[in-house]
Design a protein around this motif. Sequence first.
Motif, PDB file in Angstrom:
ATOM      1  N   UNK A  99      50.300  75.417  38.485  1.00 44.61           N
ATOM      2  CA  UNK A  99      51.463  75.614  37.627  1.00 44.61           C
ATOM      3  C   UNK A  99      51.703  77.115  37.470  1.00 44.61           C
ATOM      4  N   UNK A 100      52.957  77.549  37.687  1.00 45.75           N
ATOM      5  CA  UNK A 100      53.268  78.971  37.571  1.00 45.75           C
ATOM      6  C   UNK A 100      53.190  79.404  36.112  1.00 45.75           C
ATOM      7  N   UNK A 101      52.411  80.486  35.863  1.00 43.45           N
ATOM      8  CA  UNK A 101      52.244  81.014  34.506  1.00 43.45           C
ATOM      9  C   UNK A 101      52.572  82.496  34.436  1.00 43.45           C
ATOM     10  N   UNK A 102      52.958  83.106  35.559  1.00 45.55           N
ATOM     11  CA  UNK A 102      53.268  84.529  35.557  1.00 45.55           C
ATOM     12  C   UNK A 102      53.581  85.013  36.945  1.00 45.55           C
ATOM     13  N   UNK A 103      53.485  86.331  37.151  1.00 49.44           N
ATOM     14  CA  UNK A 103      53.793  86.910  38.452  1.00 49.44           C
ATOM     15  C   UNK A 103      52.957  88.166  38.663  1.00 49.44           C
ATOM     16  N   UNK A 104      53.035  88.669  39.899  1.00 50.14           N
ATOM     17  CA  UNK A 104      52.295  89.875  40.291  1.00 50.14           C
ATOM     18  C   UNK A 104      53.112  91.089  39.892  1.00 50.14           C
ATOM     19  N   UNK A 105      52.467  92.038  39.214  1.00 47.71           N
ATOM     20  CA  UNK A 105      53.156  93.249  38.757  1.00 47.71           C
ATOM     21  C   UNK A 105      52.917  94.403  39.710  1.00 47.71           C
ATOM     22  N   UNK A 106      51.696  94.584  40.179  1.00 52.26           N
ATOM     23  CA  UNK A 106      51.384  95.772  40.980  1.00 52.26           C
ATOM     24  C   UNK A 106      50.192  95.481  41.885  1.00 52.26           C
ATOM     25  N   UNK A 107      50.213  96.102  43.060  1.00 48.94           N
ATOM     26  CA  UNK A 107      49.083  96.059  43.993  1.00 48.94           C
ATOM     27  C   UNK A 107      48.700  97.482  44.336  1.00 48.94           C
ATOM     28  N   UNK A 108      47.408  97.767  44.345  1.00 44.49           N
ATOM     29  CA  UNK A 108      46.938  99.099  44.733  1.00 44.49           C
ATOM     30  C   UNK A 108      45.512  99.001  45.262  1.00 44.49           C
ATOM     31  N   UNK A 109      45.155 100.005  46.092  1.00 47.42           N
ATOM     32  CA  UNK A 109      43.795 100.069  46.618  1.00 47.42           C
ATOM     33  C   UNK A 109      42.875 100.685  45.582  1.00 47.42           C
ATOM     34  N   UNK A 110      41.637 100.243  45.574  1.00 47.36           N
ATOM     35  CA  UNK A 110      40.640 100.810  44.670  1.00 47.36           C
ATOM     36  C   UNK A 110      40.318 102.225  45.149  1.00 47.36           C
ATOM     37  N   UNK A 111      40.500 103.244  44.318  1.00 46.74           N
ATOM     38  CA  UNK A 111      40.234 104.619  44.785  1.00 46.74           C
ATOM     39  C   UNK A 111      38.771 104.861  45.128  1.00 46.74           C
ATOM     40  N   UNK A 112      37.864 104.140  44.475  1.00 46.19           N
ATOM     41  CA  UNK A 112      36.448 104.318  44.776  1.00 46.19           C
ATOM     42  C   UNK A 112      36.009 103.544  46.013  1.00 46.19           C
TER      43      UNK A 112
END
Length: 312
Positions: free
Chosen positions: A62-75
């Motif tokens: 069941x949809x409860x939200x959405x993706x806001x941002x994607x980024x690579x882990x700097x470490x």
Amino acid sequence: MEPRAHHLIIGLFTILAFAAALIFALWLAKSSADREWGYYEVVFDHAVGGLSEGNPVLYSGVQIGDVVELRLDPDNPGHVRVLVRVDQSVPIRENTRAGLVLANITGSMSVQFSGGSPDQPELRGDPDNPPVIVAEPSAFNNFVANGEQLLTKADQLLTSVTELLSSSNIENTAAILQNTREATDAMLSRREQLTALLERFDAAAIRAEEAAIKVSRVSDNANELLQNDGQQVLESMDRALGVIYTTMARIDELTRNNQGAVDAGLQGMGELEPALRELRATLRSLNQFTHRLEQDPRGTLFGSETMKEVTQ
């Protein structure tokens, strides 16, 4: 006038449709803005191909939200951090699991939450400091990760099949099949001989079975003989060994008790040696006398005649 009326009606319908769409968009935006969101950061240690901003976030489908941002882990660039927003009314707990699922056949992916026990504490999503949830690899991700290996093995398999179906191998296979056919024809032409040979083998097998039965009977008889007569023989030998052992013990005791007499007898036998030598010499002389007596009895008994001197 009639064409103008038609254009007026079409223009009015277009304006009304646009206004309705605008009002719906504004309502949808307002309702979305009015909702309270919880923010969470999902960490993936594998590729997230097909996932992008705006993709849906699901909870048990069941949809409860959405993706806001994607980024690579700097470490660690091998990890991907995905910021998602979820309806705050949906409880996300400490043991809630996260992963990727295929959204449609185009390859688009969605983040899906699952699990979560009611007795576990609830995570509060803060957009400035969102709780971190480590994602679990899904079966689809494993399939995608192993897809390259599968393609490589498939290519190797196709290469092997191509080599197997080369012209030389096909010719060799054809030759083998031809030889097999000729051998089969030869065997069919000698069917009667093969049948007779098989009958002989059958008869030999029957005789071998009969011989095995006879050997088994002989073995049983030998076993019975050993168990009955052999037992009696062993008992007799045991009794004889007992008698011999008793006799040897008595002889040993007798020898120890008469040690002095035995030593004296041995010493007396040593003194008889000179007498035996003289007796041996006497017998030798008597033998010589007897031999001469046989050759010349008279000369031996009366002596030889005295030779007379002859006068010249």
